[in-house]
Design a protein around this motif. Structure first.
Motif, PDB file in Angstrom:
ATOM      1  N   LEU A 180      92.496  57.204  47.799  1.00  0.00           N
ATOM      2  CA  LEU A 180      93.830  57.084  47.223  1.00  0.00           C
ATOM      3  C   LEU A 180      94.609  56.020  47.976  1.00  0.00           C
ATOM      4  CD1 LEU A 180      94.715  60.855  46.660  1.00  0.00           C
ATOM      5  CD2 LEU A 180      93.543  59.254  45.136  1.00  0.00           C
ATOM      6  N   PRO A 181      95.129  55.013  47.279  1.00  0.00           N
ATOM      7  CA  PRO A 181      95.852  53.926  47.953  1.00  0.00           C
ATOM      8  C   PRO A 181      97.060  54.456  48.722  1.00  0.00           C
ATOM      9  CG  PRO A 181      95.351  53.343  45.675  1.00  0.00           C
ATOM     10  CD  PRO A 181      95.028  54.803  45.825  1.00  0.00           C
ATOM     11  N   GLY A 182      97.282  53.883  49.908  1.00  0.00           N
ATOM     12  CA  GLY A 182      98.447  54.225  50.696  1.00  0.00           C
ATOM     13  C   GLY A 182      98.352  55.547  51.424  1.00  0.00           C
ATOM     14  N   SER A 183      97.166  56.123  51.526  1.00  0.00           N
ATOM     15  CA  SER A 183      97.023  57.404  52.207  1.00  0.00           C
ATOM     16  C   SER A 183      95.636  57.495  52.814  1.00  0.00           C
ATOM     17  CB  SER A 183      97.252  58.563  51.234  1.00  0.00           C
ATOM     18  OG  SER A 183      96.148  58.715  50.361  1.00  0.00           O
ATOM     19  N   ALA A 184      95.400  58.569  53.552  1.00  0.00           N
ATOM     20  CA  ALA A 184      94.085  58.828  54.135  1.00  0.00           C
ATOM     21  C   ALA A 184      93.349  59.888  53.330  1.00  0.00           C
ATOM     22  CB  ALA A 184      94.239  59.286  55.593  1.00  0.00           C
ATOM     23  N   ARG A 185      93.661  59.998  52.058  1.00  0.00           N
ATOM     24  CA  ARG A 185      93.049  61.012  51.218  1.00  0.00           C
ATOM     25  C   ARG A 185      92.143  60.368  50.169  1.00  0.00           C
ATOM     26  NH1 ARG A 185      98.219  65.104  50.207  1.00  0.00           N
ATOM     27  NH2 ARG A 185      98.624  65.534  52.429  1.00  0.00           N
ATOM     28  N   ARG A 186      91.323  61.188  49.544  1.00  0.00           N
ATOM     29  CA  ARG A 186      90.416  60.693  48.514  1.00  0.00           C
ATOM     30  C   ARG A 186      90.228  61.755  47.443  1.00  0.00           C
ATOM     31  NH1 ARG A 186      86.139  61.407  52.584  1.00  0.00           N
ATOM     32  NH2 ARG A 186      85.093  63.403  52.190  1.00  0.00           N
ATOM     33  N   LEU A 187      89.725  61.289  46.301  1.00  0.00           N
ATOM     34  CA  LEU A 187      89.297  62.160  45.215  1.00  0.00           C
ATOM     35  C   LEU A 187      87.789  62.024  45.055  1.00  0.00           C
ATOM     36  CD1 LEU A 187      91.940  61.792  42.338  1.00  0.00           C
ATOM     37  CD2 LEU A 187      91.325  63.890  43.541  1.00  0.00           C
ATOM     38  N   THR A 188      87.130  63.153  44.897  1.00  0.00           N
ATOM     39  CA  THR A 188      85.690  63.171  44.680  1.00  0.00           C
ATOM     40  C   THR A 188      85.393  63.970  43.419  1.00  0.00           C
ATOM     41  OG1 THR A 188      85.259  63.087  47.066  1.00  0.00           O
ATOM     42  CG2 THR A 188      83.448  63.791  45.650  1.00  0.00           C
ATOM     43  N   ALA A 189      84.584  63.416  42.541  1.00  0.00           N
ATOM     44  CA  ALA A 189      84.191  64.107  41.308  1.00  0.00           C
ATOM     45  C   ALA A 189      82.682  63.987  41.143  1.00  0.00           C
ATOM     46  CB  ALA A 189      84.900  63.506  40.093  1.00  0.00           C
ATOM     47  N   PHE A 190      82.063  65.069  40.669  1.00  0.00           N
ATOM     48  CA  PHE A 190      80.634  65.016  40.395  1.00  0.00           C
ATOM     49  C   PHE A 190      80.296  65.955  39.245  1.00  0.00           C
ATOM     50  CE2 PHE A 190      81.068  68.239  43.754  1.00  0.00           C
ATOM     51  CZ  PHE A 190      80.365  69.314  43.218  1.00  0.00           C
ATOM     52  N   GLY A 191      79.215  65.619  38.559  1.00  0.00           N
ATOM     53  CA  GLY A 191      78.709  66.425  37.466  1.00  0.00           C
ATOM     54  C   GLY A 191      77.253  66.764  37.696  1.00  0.00           C
ATOM     55  N   TYR A 221      77.895  71.795  35.394  1.00  0.00           N
ATOM     56  CA  TYR A 221      78.991  72.090  36.320  1.00  0.00           C
ATOM     57  C   TYR A 221      79.695  70.799  36.726  1.00  0.00           C
ATOM     58  CZ  TYR A 221      81.329  73.877  40.560  1.00  0.00           C
ATOM     59  OH  TYR A 221      82.239  74.209  41.523  1.00  0.00           O
ATOM     60  N   VAL A 222      81.032  70.807  36.704  1.00  0.00           N
ATOM     61  CA  VAL A 222      81.852  69.660  37.099  1.00  0.00           C
ATOM     62  C   VAL A 222      82.854  70.118  38.145  1.00  0.00           C
ATOM     63  CG1 VAL A 222      83.461  67.866  36.345  1.00  0.00           C
ATOM     64  CG2 VAL A 222      81.621  68.614  34.824  1.00  0.00           C
ATOM     65  N   ARG A 223      82.983  69.343  39.197  1.00  0.00           N
ATOM     66  CA  ARG A 223      83.960  69.664  40.242  1.00  0.00           C
ATOM     67  C   ARG A 223      84.730  68.412  40.628  1.00  0.00           C
ATOM     68  NH1 ARG A 223      81.734  71.835  45.830  1.00  0.00           N
ATOM     69  NH2 ARG A 223      80.958  73.519  44.463  1.00  0.00           N
ATOM     70  N   VAL A 224      86.034  68.593  40.879  1.00  0.00           N
ATOM     71  CA  VAL A 224      86.902  67.539  41.404  1.00  0.00           C
ATOM     72  C   VAL A 224      87.571  68.087  42.654  1.00  0.00           C
ATOM     73  CG1 VAL A 224      88.782  65.936  40.942  1.00  0.00           C
ATOM     74  CG2 VAL A 224      87.330  66.709  39.075  1.00  0.00           C
ATOM     75  N   ALA A 225      87.589  67.303  43.721  1.00  0.00           N
ATOM     76  CA  ALA A 225      88.171  67.753  44.980  1.00  0.00           C
ATOM     77  C   ALA A 225      89.125  66.698  45.525  1.00  0.00           C
ATOM     78  CB  ALA A 225      87.080  68.053  46.000  1.00  0.00           C
ATOM     79  N   HIS A 226      90.229  67.186  46.098  1.00  0.00           N
ATOM     80  CA  HIS A 226      91.226  66.352  46.765  1.00  0.00           C
ATOM     81  C   HIS A 226      91.076  66.608  48.261  1.00  0.00           C
ATOM     82  CE1 HIS A 226      95.765  65.393  47.493  1.00  0.00           C
ATOM     83  NE2 HIS A 226      94.993  64.373  47.787  1.00  0.00           N
ATOM     84  N   VAL A 227      90.728  65.569  49.036  1.00  0.00           N
ATOM     85  CA  VAL A 227      90.304  65.752  50.416  1.00  0.00           C
ATOM     86  C   VAL A 227      91.148  64.898  51.353  1.00  0.00           C
ATOM     87  CG1 VAL A 227      88.350  65.589  52.010  1.00  0.00           C
ATOM     88  CG2 VAL A 227      87.957  66.188  49.619  1.00  0.00           C
ATOM     89  N   ASP A 228      91.517  65.477  52.502  1.00  0.00           N
ATOM     90  CA  ASP A 228      92.147  64.742  53.596  1.00  0.00           C
ATOM     91  C   ASP A 228      91.031  64.225  54.492  1.00  0.00           C
ATOM     92  OD1 ASP A 228      93.404  63.924  55.989  1.00  0.00           O
ATOM     93  OD2 ASP A 228      95.095  65.249  55.601  1.00  0.00           O
ATOM     94  N   GLN A 229      90.848  62.901  54.529  1.00  0.00           N
ATOM     95  CA  GLN A 229      89.744  62.329  55.289  1.00  0.00           C
ATOM     96  C   GLN A 229      89.955  62.428  56.795  1.00  0.00           C
ATOM     97  OE1 GLN A 229      87.730  58.738  53.513  1.00  0.00           O
ATOM     98  NE2 GLN A 229      89.724  58.492  52.536  1.00  0.00           N
ATOM     99  N   ALA A 230      91.219  62.485  57.232  1.00  0.00           N
ATOM    100  CA  ALA A 230      91.483  62.538  58.669  1.00  0.00           C
ATOM    101  C   ALA A 230      91.066  63.874  59.267  1.00  0.00           C
ATOM    102  CB  ALA A 230      92.963  62.267  58.931  1.00  0.00           C
ATOM    103  N   THR A 231      91.319  64.963  58.548  1.00  0.00           N
ATOM    104  CA  THR A 231      91.013  66.296  59.061  1.00  0.00           C
ATOM    105  C   THR A 231      89.767  66.904  58.440  1.00  0.00           C
ATOM    106  OG1 THR A 231      92.442  67.340  57.392  1.00  0.00           O
ATOM    107  CG2 THR A 231      93.460  66.701  59.478  1.00  0.00           C
ATOM    108  N   ARG A 232      89.137  66.183  57.466  1.00  0.00           N
ATOM    109  CA  ARG A 232      87.964  66.707  56.751  1.00  0.00           C
ATOM    110  C   ARG A 232      88.281  68.034  56.080  1.00  0.00           C
ATOM    111  NH1 ARG A 232      87.202  62.289  58.444  1.00  0.00           N
ATOM    112  NH2 ARG A 232      85.511  61.540  59.770  1.00  0.00           N
ATOM    113  N   THR A 233      89.457  68.099  55.463  1.00  0.00           N
ATOM    114  CA  THR A 233      89.920  69.329  54.825  1.00  0.00           C
ATOM    115  C   THR A 233      89.987  69.140  53.320  1.00  0.00           C
ATOM    116  OG1 THR A 233      91.264  69.853  56.771  1.00  0.00           O
ATOM    117  CG2 THR A 233      91.765  71.042  54.736  1.00  0.00           C
ATOM    118  N   VAL A 234      89.448  70.107  52.571  1.00  0.00           N
ATOM    119  CA  VAL A 234      89.571  70.102  51.121  1.00  0.00           C
ATOM    120  C   VAL A 234      90.933  70.699  50.761  1.00  0.00           C
ATOM    121  CG1 VAL A 234      88.607  70.908  48.951  1.00  0.00           C
ATOM    122  CG2 VAL A 234      87.080  70.335  50.843  1.00  0.00           C
TER     123      VAL A 234
END
Length: 309
Positions: free
Chosen positions: A83-94, A99-112
């Motif tokens: 995600l621009p301007g932050s240390a977070r990301r979005l991850t999606a997989f099928g 089964y489909v999952r989307v996750a919002h993750v803090d990359q600094a703390t490795r927290t979902v």
């Protein structure tokens, strides 16, 4: 060790690979390049460089991607965007199970921070995280920015506004859908791509520009040899045009291949590569009209300013 290059090393994956993906991730105060590999087993394999040995080694995926644990089936497609301007990301997989999952993750703390999932009836052939066409910037590439291709980490005071990312989900047996604003609504708002139920498995997808007005469309390539173009229409999409090819479509890419300033659409098919270009007559007409508007704008001068002499 590779005989042609002593500095290269070879590492055999533990399972037959299905989907390789390279990404830049935050590690401490810096960034690192890792490889994510899905295979025939229900798991994602993470490869990271061992700088001391100058080779990539498999590492536990939870070290950098805690959202990729406890998978119910083998992953057919994976998409990750920072995600621009932050240390977070979005991850999606099928998955093969639907089964489909989307996750919002803090990359600094490795927290979902947030996670959403759905279960569909058939294998998921493609997922794509993208900004809606009206919010897509020049560095959006195939659908989203990341740390290596335009997604940076700003230092501005206060949190930046959350980007309105959407998620395309394409199945081998079901119609294709878009979930709007997954950060705010999760997988709650589903938009069906009209006409997608008349076509079979989607093998590739891209957010690209095929018109001369600068707008971006969703492009889907199918096993049934069709290229589908969906253009934004209100809060949804409409099927703008379709084109048939002599074999199944495997890959799509927009790029200026001829160096004329206009992007061509490269379509990789089972039996060859096709390049779609703009016709010269409408392109020249569009260019002349834009030049007339620019000349007229400069002749009027800056808004609220005095006329030049």
């Amino acid at each position: 060790m590779c005989p042609q290059c002593p500095q290269c090393s070879q590492s055999a994956p533990p399972v037959p690979p299905a989907r390789p993906l390279s990404r830049r991730v935050r590690v401490g105060g810096g960034q690192d390049t890792v490889f994510l590999l899905s295979g025939t087993d229900p798991g994602i394999h993470l490869y990271r460089e061992n700088e001391a040995l100058h080779q990539f080694e498999e590492r536990p995926v939870q070290e950098l991607f805690p959202e990729l644990q406890e998978l119910p089936s083998n992953v057919l497609w994976l998409d990750v965007c920072n995600l621009p301007g932050s240390a977070r990301r979005l991850t999606a997989f099928g998955c093969h199970s639907g089964y489909v999952r989307v996750a919002h993750v803090d990359q600094a703390t490795r927290t979902v921070l947030q996670s959403w999932s759905i279960q569909q009836d058939g294998p998921i052939s493609r997922v794509l995280l993208f900004l809606p066409p009206q919010e897509t910037g020049a560095d959006s590439g195939g659908g989203h920015g990341d740390a290596g291709t335009g997604g940076g980490h700003g230092d501005a005071a206060g949190p930046p506004p959350a980007p309105c990312y959407s998620l395309l989900v394409a199945s081998t047996v079901e119609l294709s859908v878009v979930y709007r604003d997954v950060l705010a609504q999760g997988l709650g708002e589903q938009l069906v791509l009209p006409g997608s139920e008349q076509h079979d498995s989607v093998l590739c997808a891209l957010l690209g520009a095929t018109a001369l007005d600068g707008s971006r469309e969703l492009l889907l390539g199918t096993y049934g040899q069709e290229l589908l173009c969906f253009r934004p229409c209100g809060r949804g999409f409409r099927l703008a045009w379709s084109r048939r090819f002599p074999s199944p479509l495997l890959a799509l890419r927009c790029a200026d291949l001829t160096g004329d300033g206009l992007s061509e659409l490269a379509v990789g098919c089972l039996k060859g590569l096709h390049v779609l270009q703009h016709s010269l007559v409408p392109t020249a007409r569009c260019l002349l009209e834009r030049l007339r508007r620019e000349v007229a704008r400069r002749a009027r001068g800056p808004p609220g300013g005095a006329a030049g002499t």
